[in-house]
Scaffold this active site. Structure first.
Site, PDB file in Angstrom:
ATOM      1  N   ARG A 190     -49.414  -4.340 -28.618  1.00 36.42           N
ATOM      2  CA  ARG A 190     -50.039  -5.646 -28.490  1.00 36.42           C
ATOM      3  C   ARG A 190     -50.273  -6.224 -27.174  1.00 36.42           C
ATOM      4  O   ARG A 190     -51.542  -6.676 -26.995  1.00 36.42           O
ATOM      5  CB  ARG A 190     -49.227  -6.741 -29.426  1.00 36.42           C
ATOM      6  CG  ARG A 190     -49.479  -6.468 -30.700  1.00 36.42           C
ATOM      7  CD  ARG A 190     -48.048  -6.932 -31.555  1.00 36.42           C
ATOM      8  NE  ARG A 190     -47.117  -5.860 -31.091  1.00 36.42           N
ATOM      9  CZ  ARG A 190     -46.885  -4.734 -32.172  1.00 36.42           C
ATOM     10  NH1 ARG A 190     -47.628  -4.665 -33.130  1.00 36.42           N
ATOM     11  NH2 ARG A 190     -46.018  -3.909 -31.828  1.00 36.42           N
ATOM     12  N   THR A 191     -49.352  -6.285 -26.326  1.00 35.98           N
ATOM     13  CA  THR A 191     -49.653  -6.818 -25.056  1.00 35.98           C
ATOM     14  C   THR A 191     -50.592  -6.248 -24.213  1.00 35.98           C
ATOM     15  O   THR A 191     -51.802  -6.870 -23.966  1.00 35.98           O
ATOM     16  CB  THR A 191     -48.214  -6.981 -24.340  1.00 35.98           C
ATOM     17  OG1 THR A 191     -47.110  -7.344 -25.037  1.00 35.98           O
ATOM     18  CG2 THR A 191     -48.555  -7.955 -22.965  1.00 35.98           C
ATOM     19  N   LYS A 219     -45.540  10.825  -8.578  1.00 33.49           N
ATOM     20  CA  LYS A 219     -45.132  11.503  -7.506  1.00 33.49           C
ATOM     21  C   LYS A 219     -44.345  10.749  -6.370  1.00 33.49           C
ATOM     22  O   LYS A 219     -44.239  11.284  -5.131  1.00 33.49           O
ATOM     23  CB  LYS A 219     -46.626  11.782  -6.543  1.00 33.49           C
ATOM     24  CG  LYS A 219     -47.765  12.334  -7.444  1.00 33.49           C
ATOM     25  CD  LYS A 219     -48.928  12.462  -6.865  1.00 33.49           C
ATOM     26  CE  LYS A 219     -50.165  13.156  -7.659  1.00 33.49           C
ATOM     27  NZ  LYS A 219     -51.440  12.881  -6.900  1.00 33.49           N
ATOM     28  N   ARG A 272     -46.450  -4.392 -16.887  1.00 39.02           N
ATOM     29  CA  ARG A 272     -45.209  -4.502 -17.636  1.00 39.02           C
ATOM     30  C   ARG A 272     -44.227  -3.420 -17.019  1.00 39.02           C
ATOM     31  O   ARG A 272     -44.643  -2.187 -16.743  1.00 39.02           O
ATOM     32  CB  ARG A 272     -45.365  -3.954 -19.145  1.00 39.02           C
ATOM     33  CG  ARG A 272     -43.948  -3.557 -20.006  1.00 39.02           C
ATOM     34  CD  ARG A 272     -44.363  -3.482 -21.398  1.00 39.02           C
ATOM     35  NE  ARG A 272     -44.493  -4.900 -21.866  1.00 39.02           N
ATOM     36  CZ  ARG A 272     -44.522  -5.122 -23.271  1.00 39.02           C
ATOM     37  NH1 ARG A 272     -44.517  -3.791 -24.154  1.00 39.02           N
ATOM     38  NH2 ARG A 272     -44.993  -6.169 -23.870  1.00 39.02           N
ATOM     39  N   HIS A 299     -40.746 -12.507 -20.660  1.00 37.33           N
ATOM     40  CA  HIS A 299     -42.096 -12.135 -21.223  1.00 37.33           C
ATOM     41  C   HIS A 299     -43.104 -13.533 -21.828  1.00 37.33           C
ATOM     42  O   HIS A 299     -43.340 -13.709 -22.582  1.00 37.33           O
ATOM     43  CB  HIS A 299     -41.985 -11.541 -22.640  1.00 37.33           C
ATOM     44  CG  HIS A 299     -43.227 -10.753 -22.991  1.00 37.33           C
ATOM     45  ND1 HIS A 299     -44.501 -10.961 -22.586  1.00 37.33           N
ATOM     46  CD2 HIS A 299     -43.476  -9.493 -24.141  1.00 37.33           C
ATOM     47  CE1 HIS A 299     -45.187 -10.353 -23.276  1.00 37.33           C
ATOM     48  NE2 HIS A 299     -44.835  -9.398 -24.166  1.00 37.33           N
TER      49      HIS A 299
HETATM   50  C1  NCD Z   1     -41.951  -7.261 -27.261  1.00 36.17           C
HETATM   51  C2  NCD Z   1     -41.609  -6.945 -25.989  1.00 36.17           C
HETATM   52  O1  NCD Z   1     -42.338  -5.816 -25.781  1.00 36.17           O
HETATM   53  O2  NCD Z   1     -40.783  -7.408 -25.481  1.00 36.17           O
HETATM   54  N1  NCD Z   1     -43.106  -6.955 -28.052  1.00 36.17           N
HETATM   55  C3  NCD Z   1     -44.394  -7.481 -27.730  1.00 36.17           C
HETATM   56  O3  NCD Z   1     -44.849  -7.603 -26.504  1.00 36.17           O
HETATM   57  N2  NCD Z   1     -45.025  -8.213 -28.563  1.00 36.17           N
HETATM   58  C4  NCD Z   1     -40.894  -7.214 -28.330  1.00 36.17           C
HETATM   59  C5  NCD Z   1     -40.017  -5.852 -28.441  1.00 36.17           C
HETATM   60  O4  NCD Z   1     -40.244  -4.938 -27.943  1.00 36.17           O
HETATM   61  O5  NCD Z   1     -39.117  -5.755 -29.336  1.00 36.17           O
END
Ligand code: NCD
Length: 306
Positions: free
Chosen positions: A55-56, A84, A105, A133
């Site tokens: 999703r993100t 590398k 991320r 997040h």
């Molecule tokens: C979450 C995450 O990656 O922190 N997912 C997200 O971004 N919607 C939640 C998770 O991984 O449980």
């Protein structure tokens, strides 16, 4: 209020006034999310994802496309030069030559902050280890506002892995700007991180509980999370708490008719699929709200919306 050129690293970097302004901007993006716009034509978003995501990353990319911009990036750090031995600072100082904004991320806490120290372009934290997040918290707030018409006055429970779950850390900080009653429900070993608890306790009413059945009758919002298996240092510890919570129809008999259930997703087994068809379930609407929110954030940060 100035958003152009800003990083989004922690939700704590934003005041309530700023958060309210972002929520309003998201509202204004709804029609554009349906029909598209060329507001960000010629702009490039880079997504550097060193951890799995559906999703993100995809909603950031879709948000950019809907505003007429384009995207580059990687979702598989194994194929990038990191493999590398390139460090994050060098990766960021390279990618800033190709992009106007970078969403990142990373499994390490503090990674997004470090990237922002090196980058000349804005950095958006798409998840920094178990820490934060922030864009998820903003879309969660937006979902609550849209579904309930307000945030102040609500009774909200965060359920599940409050220790390793980064979404609940950012959301707890975000909610502490509002007049809410927060109930933290988790197994003993997965209680809310102390630093988060201490900060929010001074601002709002917070209670801790292990039994979801006890608190469910009072709630307006039930925010459920996955136990973050990959972050447990010891698999035996995970086995002890695996399957601690399961929201099902039986449990929901105790809930208010208009209580909504949110989940950042992915879900494993903490919400039974039989719940999906009930009026409580809002986690797929939440996904839509994610793209609207990310359109708002990109437009604000890139200066296309004042
Ligand atoms: C979450 C995450 O990656 O922190 N997912 C997200 O971004 N919607 C939640 C998770 O991984 O449980």
């Amino acid at each position: 209020m100035e958003f152009a050129g800003r990083d989004i690293i922690s939700i704590r970097d934003f005041s309530r006034e700023e958060i309210d302004y972002i929520l309003k901007t998201a509202q204004a993006m709804e029609p554009l999310a349906k029909k598209g716009s060329d507001m960000l034509k010629g702009k490039i978003l880079a997504t550097l994802f060193f951890e799995p995501s559906t999703r993100t990353r995809l909603s950031f990319e879709a948000a950019m496309h809907k505003l007429g911009g384009s995207t580059i990036g990687f979702a598989e750090a194994e194929i990038a030069s990191v493999r590398k031995g390139e460090n994050l600072a060098d990766t960021v100082r390279t990618v800033e030559n190709y992009a106007d904004v970078i969403a990142i991320r990373h499994p390490l806490e503090g990674a997004a902050r470090l990237a922002a120290e090196f980058a000349k372009v804005p950095i958006i934290n798409g998840g920094s280890g178990a820490e934060e997040h922030p864009t998820q918290a903003l879309l969660d707030l937006y979902t609550i506002l849209k579904e309930k018409g307000m945030i102040d006055g609500l009774k909200i429970a965060l359920v599940g892995d409050l220790r390793y779950g980064r979404t609940v850390h950012s959301l707890a900080y975000a909610l502490s700007n509002y007049d809410v009653e927060l109930c933290l429900v988790s197994p003993e070993s997965l209680k809310m991180r102390r630093e988060v608890l201490e900060e929010i306790k001074g601002k709002i009413s917070v209670t801790e509980e292990t039994d979801i059945a006890k608190v469910i009758p009072n709630l307006d919002v039930l925010y459920v999370t996955r136990i973050q298996k990959e972050r447990f240092p010891d698999p035996a510890e995970y086995m002890k708490v695996k399957g601690s919570y399961r929201i099902d129809l039986e449990l929901l008999k105790k809930a208010k008719k208009d209580m909504i259930i949110l989940h950042p997703l992915p879900r494993v087994d903490e919400i039974a699929s039989e719940v999906d068809g009930t009026p409580h379930a809002r986690y797929f609407q939440q996904v839509w709200n994610g793209i609207v929110m990310r359109m708002a954030l990109l437009a604000l940060i890139l200066g296309a919306v004042k």
